[in-house]
Write a protein that holds these residues in place. Structure first.
Motif, PDB file in Angstrom:
ATOM      1  N   SER A 216      39.292  49.708  -1.618  1.00 45.94           N
ATOM      2  CA  SER A 216      38.777  50.281  -2.871  1.00 45.94           C
ATOM      3  C   SER A 216      38.069  51.604  -2.646  1.00 45.94           C
ATOM      4  O   SER A 216      37.460  52.149  -3.571  1.00 45.94           O
ATOM      5  N   HIS A 217      38.163  52.147  -1.429  1.00 42.39           N
ATOM      6  CA  HIS A 217      37.507  53.410  -1.098  1.00 42.39           C
ATOM      7  C   HIS A 217      38.522  54.547  -0.931  1.00 42.39           C
ATOM      8  O   HIS A 217      38.175  55.620  -0.416  1.00 42.39           O
ATOM      9  N   GLY A 218      39.759  54.303  -1.349  1.00 39.72           N
ATOM     10  CA  GLY A 218      40.761  55.362  -1.341  1.00 39.72           C
ATOM     11  C   GLY A 218      41.659  55.423  -0.127  1.00 39.72           C
ATOM     12  O   GLY A 218      42.528  56.292  -0.051  1.00 39.72           O
ATOM     13  N   THR A 311      41.692  40.494   6.438  1.00 38.77           N
ATOM     14  CA  THR A 311      41.493  41.835   5.897  1.00 38.77           C
ATOM     15  C   THR A 311      41.548  41.813   4.372  1.00 38.77           C
ATOM     16  O   THR A 311      40.769  42.509   3.702  1.00 38.77           O
ATOM     17  N   GLN A 312      42.459  41.017   3.801  1.00 43.66           N
ATOM     18  CA  GLN A 312      42.495  40.858   2.346  1.00 43.66           C
ATOM     19  C   GLN A 312      41.133  40.425   1.813  1.00 43.66           C
ATOM     20  O   GLN A 312      40.644  40.956   0.812  1.00 43.66           O
ATOM     21  N   LEU A 313      40.550  39.434   2.451  1.00 40.36           N
ATOM     22  CA  LEU A 313      39.275  38.891   1.987  1.00 40.36           C
ATOM     23  C   LEU A 313      38.162  39.924   2.109  1.00 40.36           C
ATOM     24  O   LEU A 313      37.322  40.070   1.210  1.00 40.36           O
ATOM     25  N   GLY A 318      34.793  44.242  -1.031  1.00 40.46           N
ATOM     26  CA  GLY A 318      34.336  45.623  -1.148  1.00 40.46           C
ATOM     27  C   GLY A 318      34.222  46.380   0.146  1.00 40.46           C
ATOM     28  O   GLY A 318      33.812  47.555   0.151  1.00 40.46           O
ATOM     29  N   GLU A 319      34.574  45.769   1.263  1.00 41.20           N
ATOM     30  CA  GLU A 319      34.459  46.462   2.546  1.00 41.20           C
ATOM     31  C   GLU A 319      35.593  47.474   2.715  1.00 41.20           C
ATOM     32  O   GLU A 319      36.719  47.240   2.267  1.00 41.20           O
ATOM     33  N   PRO A 320      35.321  48.608   3.382  1.00 42.55           N
ATOM     34  CA  PRO A 320      36.394  49.566   3.664  1.00 42.55           C
ATOM     35  C   PRO A 320      37.254  49.068   4.816  1.00 42.55           C
ATOM     36  O   PRO A 320      36.807  48.265   5.635  1.00 42.55           O
ATOM     37  N   LEU A 321      38.494  49.522   4.862  1.00 42.61           N
ATOM     38  CA  LEU A 321      39.347  49.187   6.004  1.00 42.61           C
ATOM     39  C   LEU A 321      38.704  49.740   7.272  1.00 42.61           C
ATOM     40  O   LEU A 321      38.325  50.919   7.318  1.00 42.61           O
TER      41      LEU A 321
END
Length: 585
Positions: A216-218, A311-313, A318-321
């Motif tokens: 969600s951070h682009g 990673t999905q979870l 809200g965590e960035p990759l």
């Protein structure tokens, strides 16, 4: 570490996979179940479980109110849809969000846009990605004219859903009406939406897909590609990563197109962009985007070392990759075989039932993801897939050989499975040399019905009080073996080893169960259509009833000709194996 409670809105193998990922992350897991799954493995593994309804999926796993009620009752704050069922239902994602919960996946808006195959085609065209000639949603009345414009062969496709459900190849105008009706029925049963459209059928082609991941951070990344060309009726049987034999320029173009599509729609989470590749020319065409986790996600995990479910979870929370595109490195090769309760020698007839015993393979580079354990059952009302065996090696051939060995160790006591058939494919020169395409199963790897051991004939009736003896002839990879079984069988069953042919116990096969008499149901199923009426004269081989079981349609044909006396079933009715369907004079 993240905190929270995850309601797993699914069942079977994928529910087990998600629950185990939750455990590793320190998240609490909640399983939901129908009455048919009350004692299932995913229910046993979860921290808490909640009943949501009777066996039919429509009244349980597809009941949005029931699923959300379970989330509320158990205090869940995240909902993971897995794959299939409600995973690509925009209404479900919207309802989850409206209830104040976090949906583990893209937004309802993105699911609706990309889940609508017609709208997804428009997105691809806007991004400059080629698409096959096709139509929007259309009615049966408008289909003939559209079909003539596109040309034959063509494919009828469900406009919503995925996983190969609701797809029918049509080679002539006379087949179109039945194909549209059948595809619509299957789509309605699987996804709750019956809309269909037409596309030009391309062949021979390879099915190549690209795994994408976005936060969600682009940040939008690809996790390389996969080949899923071993298919039967658009259902994948074997998948591998990375896709083999692609020129570097084509591989780069596919990956770039997938990332561009995901970025265009504001994608968040794990998704897959699927393409058709023409081997002869190197051209590719957009097929669809699956806005969920794929069944074949494991091969990508093996070659990248990344945990897609975890990673999905994290992304949903809200965590960035935590990595960049440069950090994604493909190491070696991985191949997966889907293990389904189906009998390839009997036309892949679904074969649900109890699993008396199960021995899964182990060893270096081997992974087994199963939704059952010994003593569980594969229910008739759900998908026939109950497990997957994966192998990883330093190159494609080592992974292939390793998977062949692993399938040879797999043992299932209960329903016949696809394991031996897939092992044969993996050992073929066509697969080893990478010369296959999406039509190879029907064209080059047709199962030989003679490979199935004939149903044993019981010996003469024993005298009263005597211990019965049955002599059973079993076909093995070392030739036929005859054994004597003393005592009465507790129940019919099948012991399947992938290194040998299936050895059957019990009565006659479904193909011969009603030979010479009125047609009966070959297995537990739901009636979807009745093709005859009282007083109608029918010929031997004519279709009388269409059944659906384990998400597959089956046509029941009359063994002999005659006049229909009465029709004993109606659409929507549930039948058990051996149930008479009509009377025949």
């Amino acid at each position: 570490m993240p905190e929270g409670t995850v309601l797993v809105a699914n069942r079977g193998e994928i529910a087990v996979r998600i629950i185990r990922a939750c455990r590793e992350l320190g998240l609490r897991s909640v399983a939901v179940y129908s009455d048919a799954d009350a004692g299932a493995l995913h229910v046993r593994l979860a921290d808490e479980s909640h009943r949501i309804g009777p066996p039919p999926a429509r009244a349980s796993y597809l009941d949005i109110d029931a699923v959300l009620g379970a989330a509320k009752a158990t205090g869940a704050n995240l909902v993971h849809p897995g794959y299939g069922l409600l995973s690509e239902d925009a209404g479900f994602a919207e309802a989850v969000t409206a209830a104040g919960l976090t949906f583990v996946g893209p937004s309802a808006e993105v699911i609706a846009r990309m889940g609508d195959k017609v709208a997804a085609r428009e997105v691809a065209e806007a991004c400059g990605v080629p698409v096959p000639p096709g139509t929007g949603d259309l009615t049966a009345e408008a289909a003939p004219a559209a079909a003539e414009r596109i040309g034959f062969p063509l494919v009828v496709k469900a406009s919503f859903g995925g996983g190969g459900r609701g797809m029918r190849v049509v080679t002539a105008a006379a087949e179109l009406a039945d194909a549209m009706a059948s595809a619509a029925r299957e789509a309605e049963a699987a996804f709750g939406r019956a809309e269909v459209h037409l596309e030009r059928y391309l062949a021979p082609v390879r099915h190549v897909e690209v795994q994408v991941l976005a936060d969600s951070h682009g940040r939008v990344l690809h996790l390389a590609d996969r080949d899923c060309s071993v298919q039967r009726r658009h259902q994948k049987l074997i998948e591998e990563a990375p896709a083999f034999g692609l020129p570097d320029s084509l591989r780069a173009a596919l990956r770039q197109a997938a990332v561009k599509l995901a970025r265009e729609v504001g994608y968040v989470g794990a998704g897959t962009v699927e393409f058709l590749v023409l081997p002869a020319t190197g051209e590719f065409f957009f097929l669809e985007m699956n806005t969920r986790l794929q069944v074949e996600h494991g091969v990508t995990e093996l070659v990248t070392g990344l945990d897609l479910v975890a990673t999905q979870l994290r992304v949903a929370l809200g965590e960035p990759l935590p990595f960049t595109q440069e950090d994604v490195v493909v190491r070696g090769h991985a191949i997966q075989a889907r293990i389904a309760a189906e009998d390839p020698a009997a036309g892949f007839r679904p074969a649900p039932g109890p699993v008396a015993d199960l021995a899964v393979p182990t060893g270096p580079g081997i992974r087994a993801d199963f939704g059952v354990e010994a003593g569980d059952a594969v229910p008739a009302m759900y998908d026939s897939l109950f497990g997957k065996v994966l192998a990883h090696g330093h190159d494609r051939d080592s992974a292939r050989r390793r998977l062949i060995g692993a399938l040879g160790e797999l043992r299932v006591a209960g329903p016949p499975t696809t394991a031996a058939y897939l092992r044969t494919i993996l050992g073929s020169a066509l697969f080893a040399e990478g010369r296959h395409d999406t039509g190879s199963v029907e064209r080059d790897w047709v199962p030989d019905a003679t490979e199935a051991a004939p149903a044993p004939t019981p010996s003469a009736p024993a005298a009263p009080g005597a211990v019965p003896v049955r002599r059973v002839r079993i076909a093995t990879d070392r030739g036929p073996v005859e054994i004597a079984i003393h005592g009465r069988a507790a129940r019919p069953g099948v012991v399947t080893g992938a290194s040998s042919r299936p050895a059957r116990e019990g009565g006659a096969s479904a193909a011969t169960a009603s030979a010479g008499g009125p047609p009966t149901a070959p297995m537990d199923a739901t009636v979807v259509a009745v093709r005859v009426e009282p007083g109608q004269e029918i010929a031997a081989g004519e279709v009388v009833v269409v059944l659906e079981a384990m998400k597959m349609e089956m046509q029941v044909r009359a063994e002999v000709g005659g006049v229909v006396g009465s029709v004993l079933v109606s659409p929507g009715a549930s039948v058990t194996a051996g149930t008479p369907l009509i009377t025949l004079d």
